[in-house]
Design an enzyme around this catalytic site. Structure first.
Site, mmCIF file in Angstrom:
data_model
loop_
_atom_site.group_PDB
_atom_site.id
_atom_site.type_symbol
_atom_site.label_atom_id
_atom_site.label_comp_id
_atom_site.label_asym_id
_atom_site.label_seq_id
_atom_site.Cartn_x
_atom_site.Cartn_y
_atom_site.Cartn_z
ATOM 1 N N TYR A 101 0.847 -1.201 0.000
ATOM 2 C CA TYR A 101 0.000 0.000 0.000
ATOM 3 C C TYR A 101 0.878 1.244 0.000
ATOM 4 O O TYR A 101 1.846 1.333 0.752
ATOM 5 C CB TYR A 101 -0.890 -0.004 1.252
ATOM 6 C CG TYR A 101 -1.657 1.284 1.442
ATOM 7 C CD1 TYR A 101 -2.963 1.406 0.974
ATOM 8 C CD2 TYR A 101 -1.063 2.395 2.066
ATOM 9 C CE1 TYR A 101 -3.671 2.600 1.126
ATOM 10 C CE2 TYR A 101 -1.767 3.596 2.214
ATOM 11 C CZ TYR A 101 -3.065 3.689 1.743
ATOM 12 O OH TYR A 101 -3.743 4.864 1.884
ATOM 13 N N GLU A 189 -3.993 7.242 -3.618
ATOM 14 C CA GLU A 189 -3.412 5.995 -3.125
ATOM 15 C C GLU A 189 -3.358 4.887 -4.164
ATOM 16 O O GLU A 189 -4.121 4.884 -5.128
ATOM 17 C CB GLU A 189 -4.117 5.520 -1.838
ATOM 18 C CG GLU A 189 -5.557 5.125 -2.009
ATOM 19 C CD GLU A 189 -6.209 4.630 -0.700
ATOM 20 O OE1 GLU A 189 -5.811 5.044 0.402
ATOM 21 O OE2 GLU A 189 -7.138 3.828 -0.804
#
Ligand code: GDP
Ligand code: MN
Length: 377
Positions: A101, A189
Site C-alpha cells: 500500500y 493511493e
C-alpha cells in the site's frame, strides 16, 4: 471530488507511474471488443466511487474475451454500497506476487501532506489501521522541501528487502507525491501496489480525491466529474446560489449563513431530531432563492417538516417572507413550516407572514422543538 479508478490511472500515467493497459466499457459487447484488443488474461472492474469493490463482486479475473463479456454483463448494473455500476474497466491482468500500500492524504493534525506505506496491501487499509496499526509507516512531509529522495528510499525499505525493488518503489513513492501535489488531491493511493514474480511493479488499483476548492485550477479534471443522483441535486442547488447537502433525517432546514445552518442542525440534534439537509440560502437572499430552496426540500420524500431559521443582517427578513409567500402560491407544499425570523425588517416580515398559516417560533430552540414535534407525528 471523487474520480474513477480509470481516470486516476490516466493521471498516474502522466506522472510516469506504471499502470496496466485498459479501457472503459459501458456494455458487455464493448467489453468483449476491448478484451480482444488487449489480449488475455484480463480483469473486469466496476467503476464506482467506493472502495471494497473486490469483496462486493465488482472485480473479476477472466481468461477470454467471451468471459470478459460475461463478467461485464454481471457487473454492469450491480449495486455496490448503494451505487449502480454504469461503467467497467477492462484491464490486463497482472501476475501478483506481492501486494503493498502507498498513499497520501492531507493530514489535519500537522496541516501537511502525510505519506503512508504498508507491506500489508491489497486488503482494506482502514482495517489494517484498526487492527495492526504498527504495520502502517507514516511520514509527515515538509511542503516547502517536498518529499526528498532519501526519505522515499527510507519508506520503500519498509516494504522490501531487495534493493532493486526498493529503488523502484521509492521512484513510485516520489512520483505519487508529485501527482498528489500537482492535481491538488486531498487523497491519492495505490492499493494494491503490486510486484510480479519477474520483479516488475504495477499500480493495480488507483484512487484520487480532488480538493473541491482547487477544481477551478484543473478544468481537465473537472471534466472527469461523474455525478450520482444525490450529487445532481446538490450541483443544481449550487448553480442557483444555494449550498445544499442532503442528509438522512426528516427535518428540512432553510437557513441563511453556513454557521447558522450548522448551529441549527446541532440544535435539532440536541433536541432529538435529525436534519434532512444542510441548506444555506446565502447572505443576500432574494424571494427567488427561497422558492428554489423550498422546491429542493419538497422533492425530498423524507422531509416531514421544514424549519426556516433566518437571521436578518444583509439578508432582509421581508425578502425571505415574500419568497415564502411566493413559494406557497407557486408550489403545492403540504408540509408544515416552522419559522423563526429575527433582525433586519423583522416587523415587515411578520406582517407579510400573518396572512399565512406558518407556525412561528419565539426562539431557535423553540423552532427546533416545534419542527421535531411536527415531523414526529
Ligand atoms: P478494490 O476492492 O475496490 O480495492 O479493487 P482492487 O482494484 O484493489 O482489486 C481488489 C483485488 O482484486 C486486489 O487486491 C487483487 O487481489 C485482485 N486483483 C485486481 N486486479 C488484479 C490483477 O490484475 N491480477 C490479479 N491476480 N488480481 C487482481
Ligand atoms: Mn483497491
Amino acid at each position: 471530488m471523487k474520480i474513477h479508478e480509470y481516470q486516476a490511472k490516466e493521471i498516474f500515467k502522466r506522472f510516469g507511474i506504471p499502470v496496466p493497459d485498459g479501457k472503459v466499457a459501458t456494455t458487455p459487447e464493448e467489453a468483449e471488443k476491448i478484451a480482444n484488443e488487449l489480449g488475455s488474461p484480463l480483469v473486469v472492474k466496476a467503476q464506482v466511487h467506493v472502495g471494497g469493490r473486490g469483496k462486493a463482486g465488482g472485480v473479476k479475473l477472466v481468461k477470454t474475451p467471451g468471459e470478459a463479456k460475461e463478467a461485464a454483463s454481471k457487473i454492469l448494473g450491480l449495486d455496490i454500497k448503494g451505487l449502480t455500476v454504469k461503467k467497467v474497466l477492462i484491464t490486463k491482468a497482472i501476475d501478483i506476487k506481492d501486494e503493498a500500500y502507498i498513499g497520501y492524504i492531507v493530514d489535519r493534525r500537522s496541516k501537511k501532506p502525510l505519506v503512508m506505506v504498508s507491506a500489508a496491501g491489497g486488503i482494506d487499509i482502514e482495517e489494517v489501521a484498526r487492527e495492526t496499526p504498527e504495520k502502517i509507516h507514516k511520514f509527515v512531509i515538509d511542503p516547502f522541501y517536498g518529499l526528498l529522495p532519501h526519505q522515499a528510499m527510507e519508506l520503500a525499505l519498509k516494504l522490501y528487502n531487495d534493493i532493486k525493488l526498493v529503488r523502484k518503489a521509492a521512484d513510485v513513492i516520489l512520483k505519487l507525491y508529485k501527482a498528489f501535489i500537482s492535481v491538488d488531491a486531498s487523497l491519492s493511493e495505490i492499493n494494491p501496489f503490486v510486484v510480479t514474480p519477474d520483479g516488475e511493479i504495477w499500480a493495480v488499483d488507483a484512487k484520487i480525491n480532488i480538493d473541491d476548492n482547487a477544481l477551478v485550477r484543473h478544468p481537465d479534471i473537472e471534466e472527469m466529474r461523474d455525478v450520482t443522483e444525490a450529487e445532481k441535486k446538490e450541483l443544481d442547488a449550487k448553480s442557483k446560489g444555494l449550498s445544499y447537502i442532503k442528509l438522512d433525517g426528516n427535518i428540512g432546514c432553510v437557513v441563511n449563513g453556513a454557521g447558522l445552518a450548522m448551529a441549527t442542525m446541532d440544535l435539532i440534534k440536541k433536541y432529538g431530531g435529525e436534519p434532512a439537509n444542510f441548506l444555506d440560502i446565502g447572505g443576500s437572499s432574494s424571494p427567488e432563492k427561497v422558492v428554489n430552496a423550498l422546491n429542493i426540500l419538497i422533492s425530498d420524500k423524507n422531509v416531514k417538516s421544514i424549519f426556516f431559521n433566518i437571521f436578518g443582517g444583509i439578508t432582509r427578513c421581508d425578502d425571505v417572507a415574500n419568497g415564502i409567500v411566493e413559494a406557497l402560491s407557486k408550489l403545492t407544499i403540504n408540509l408544515p413550516i416552522v419559522i423563526k425570523l429575527a433582525g433586519t425588517n423583522e416587523d415587515e416580515a411578520k406582517k407579510i407572514l400573518s396572512q399565512t398559516e406558518l407556525i412561528t417560533a419565539a426562539s431557535m430552540a423553540d423552532g427546533a422543538k416545534k419542527s421535531i414535534e411536527i415531523a414526529g407525528k
